[in-house]
Design a protein around this motif. Structure first.
Motif, PDB file in Angstrom:
ATOM      1  N   LEU A   1      -0.297   8.608  -0.204  1.00  0.00           N
ATOM      2  CA  LEU A   1      -0.130   7.573  -1.232  1.00  0.00           C
ATOM      3  C   LEU A   1       0.560   8.100  -2.479  1.00  0.00           C
ATOM      4  CD1 LEU A   1      -3.596   5.816  -0.947  1.00  0.00           C
ATOM      5  CD2 LEU A   1      -1.365   4.797  -0.434  1.00  0.00           C
ATOM      6  N   ALA A   2       0.159   9.272  -2.951  1.00  0.00           N
ATOM      7  CA  ALA A   2       0.700   9.809  -4.202  1.00  0.00           C
ATOM      8  C   ALA A   2       2.186  10.118  -4.122  1.00  0.00           C
ATOM      9  CB  ALA A   2      -0.074  11.052  -4.632  1.00  0.00           C
ATOM     10  N   GLN A   3       2.743  10.177  -2.917  1.00  0.00           N
ATOM     11  CA  GLN A   3       4.166  10.448  -2.747  1.00  0.00           C
ATOM     12  C   GLN A   3       4.974   9.179  -2.487  1.00  0.00           C
ATOM     13  OE1 GLN A   3       4.615  13.476   0.242  1.00  0.00           O
ATOM     14  NE2 GLN A   3       3.214  14.856  -0.795  1.00  0.00           N
ATOM     15  N   GLN A   4       4.300   8.050  -2.407  1.00  0.00           N
ATOM     16  CA  GLN A   4       4.981   6.781  -2.188  1.00  0.00           C
ATOM     17  C   GLN A   4       5.359   6.155  -3.529  1.00  0.00           C
ATOM     18  OE1 GLN A   4       3.154   4.162   0.751  1.00  0.00           O
ATOM     19  NE2 GLN A   4       1.957   5.912   1.512  1.00  0.00           N
ATOM     20  N   HIS A   5       6.197   5.144  -3.478  1.00  0.00           N
ATOM     21  CA  HIS A   5       6.637   4.428  -4.678  1.00  0.00           C
ATOM     22  C   HIS A   5       6.286   2.955  -4.544  1.00  0.00           C
ATOM     23  CE1 HIS A   5       8.846   7.867  -6.221  1.00  0.00           C
ATOM     24  NE2 HIS A   5       9.193   8.088  -4.964  1.00  0.00           N
ATOM     25  N   CYS A   6       5.896   2.372  -5.660  1.00  0.00           N
ATOM     26  CA  CYS A   6       5.573   0.948  -5.671  1.00  0.00           C
ATOM     27  C   CYS A   6       6.807   0.121  -5.338  1.00  0.00           C
ATOM     28  CB  CYS A   6       5.048   0.531  -7.043  1.00  0.00           C
ATOM     29  SG  CYS A   6       3.423   1.216  -7.414  1.00  0.00           S
ATOM     30  N   GLN A   7       6.563  -0.983  -4.655  1.00  0.00           N
ATOM     31  CA  GLN A   7       7.626  -1.911  -4.278  1.00  0.00           C
ATOM     32  C   GLN A   7       7.381  -3.247  -4.977  1.00  0.00           C
ATOM     33  OE1 GLN A   7      10.214  -0.887  -2.324  1.00  0.00           O
ATOM     34  NE2 GLN A   7       9.200   1.101  -2.489  1.00  0.00           N
ATOM     35  N   PRO A   8       8.454  -3.951  -5.326  1.00  0.00           N
ATOM     36  CA  PRO A   8       8.278  -5.275  -5.932  1.00  0.00           C
ATOM     37  C   PRO A   8       7.493  -6.188  -4.990  1.00  0.00           C
ATOM     38  CG  PRO A   8      10.566  -4.570  -6.080  1.00  0.00           C
ATOM     39  CD  PRO A   8       9.860  -3.582  -5.181  1.00  0.00           C
ATOM     40  N   ILE A   9       6.621  -6.982  -5.575  1.00  0.00           N
ATOM     41  CA  ILE A   9       5.808  -7.919  -4.802  1.00  0.00           C
ATOM     42  C   ILE A   9       6.041  -9.315  -5.356  1.00  0.00           C
ATOM     43  CG2 ILE A   9       3.456  -8.660  -4.264  1.00  0.00           C
ATOM     44  CD1 ILE A   9       2.655  -5.738  -4.284  1.00  0.00           C
ATOM     45  N   SER A  10       6.336 -10.229  -4.470  1.00  0.00           N
ATOM     46  CA  SER A  10       6.563 -11.602  -4.907  1.00  0.00           C
ATOM     47  C   SER A  10       5.312 -12.435  -4.682  1.00  0.00           C
ATOM     48  CB  SER A  10       7.742 -12.209  -4.140  1.00  0.00           C
ATOM     49  OG  SER A  10       7.469 -12.179  -2.756  1.00  0.00           O
ATOM     50  N   ARG A  11       5.221 -13.497  -5.450  1.00  0.00           N
ATOM     51  CA  ARG A  11       4.103 -14.422  -5.257  1.00  0.00           C
ATOM     52  C   ARG A  11       4.182 -14.950  -3.827  1.00  0.00           C
ATOM     53  NH1 ARG A  11       1.164 -14.777  -9.637  1.00  0.00           N
ATOM     54  NH2 ARG A  11       2.170 -14.542 -11.651  1.00  0.00           N
ATOM     55  N   GLY A  12       3.034 -15.162  -3.244  1.00  0.00           N
ATOM     56  CA  GLY A  12       2.984 -15.604  -1.862  1.00  0.00           C
ATOM     57  C   GLY A  12       2.724 -14.460  -0.891  1.00  0.00           C
ATOM     58  N   THR A  13       2.913 -13.224  -1.352  1.00  0.00           N
ATOM     59  CA  THR A  13       2.583 -12.071  -0.529  1.00  0.00           C
ATOM     60  C   THR A  13       1.067 -11.986  -0.423  1.00  0.00           C
ATOM     61  OG1 THR A  13       4.556 -10.888  -1.273  1.00  0.00           O
ATOM     62  CG2 THR A  13       2.792  -9.559  -0.339  1.00  0.00           C
ATOM     63  N   ALA A  14       0.569 -11.674   0.737  1.00  0.00           N
ATOM     64  CA  ALA A  14      -0.876 -11.602   0.956  1.00  0.00           C
ATOM     65  C   ALA A  14      -1.460 -10.306   0.395  1.00  0.00           C
ATOM     66  CB  ALA A  14      -1.178 -11.705   2.439  1.00  0.00           C
TER      67      ALA A  14
END
Length: 113
Positions: A5-18
């Motif tokens: 996890l600590a090596q991953q990067h956040c991704q944009p999340i749109s409304r409607g994503t579960a």
């Protein structure tokens, strides 16, 4: 093999994503064992303790840098020698992978101190 996890990067999340389901949350928690999942599974929280106010604020500033870099921002409760951090993804009404990534990156700050 899955990237930690600590090596991953956040991704944009749109409304409607579960939001993440309970099974996925359970598989991710071992990577951030000191974090608590809220009873309604909508947030991750952890309290950090420090020797003094200066160390607390230095930690808060480092968390702010992570939040800025990942474009994912926590709720912070700051006191003299403590900081409670809560990660949640409002857009999904629960937890997302981004919360776990940021929690893991926050844990790395503690390990580096």
């Amino acid at each position: 093999m899955t990237t930690p996890l600590a090596q991953q990067h956040c991704q944009p999340i749109s409304r409607g994503t579960a939001a993440l389901d309970a099974a996925t949350i359970a598989t991710l928690l071992p990577q951030i064992p000191q974090w608590m999942v809220a009873a309604d599974s909508t947030s991750l929280s952890r309290e950090f303790r420090f020797r003094d106010f200066y160390a607390t604020v230095a930690f808060v500033n480092a968390v702010a840098w992570i939040a800025h870099q990942q474009d994912h921002h926590p709720d912070l409760q700051v006191g003299y020698n403590r900081c409670r951090i809560t990660w949640r993804t409002h857009a999904v009404g629960g937890l997302s992978l981004n919360d776990f990534i940021c929690a893991a990156r926050t844990d790395n700050l503690e390990a580096a101190a």
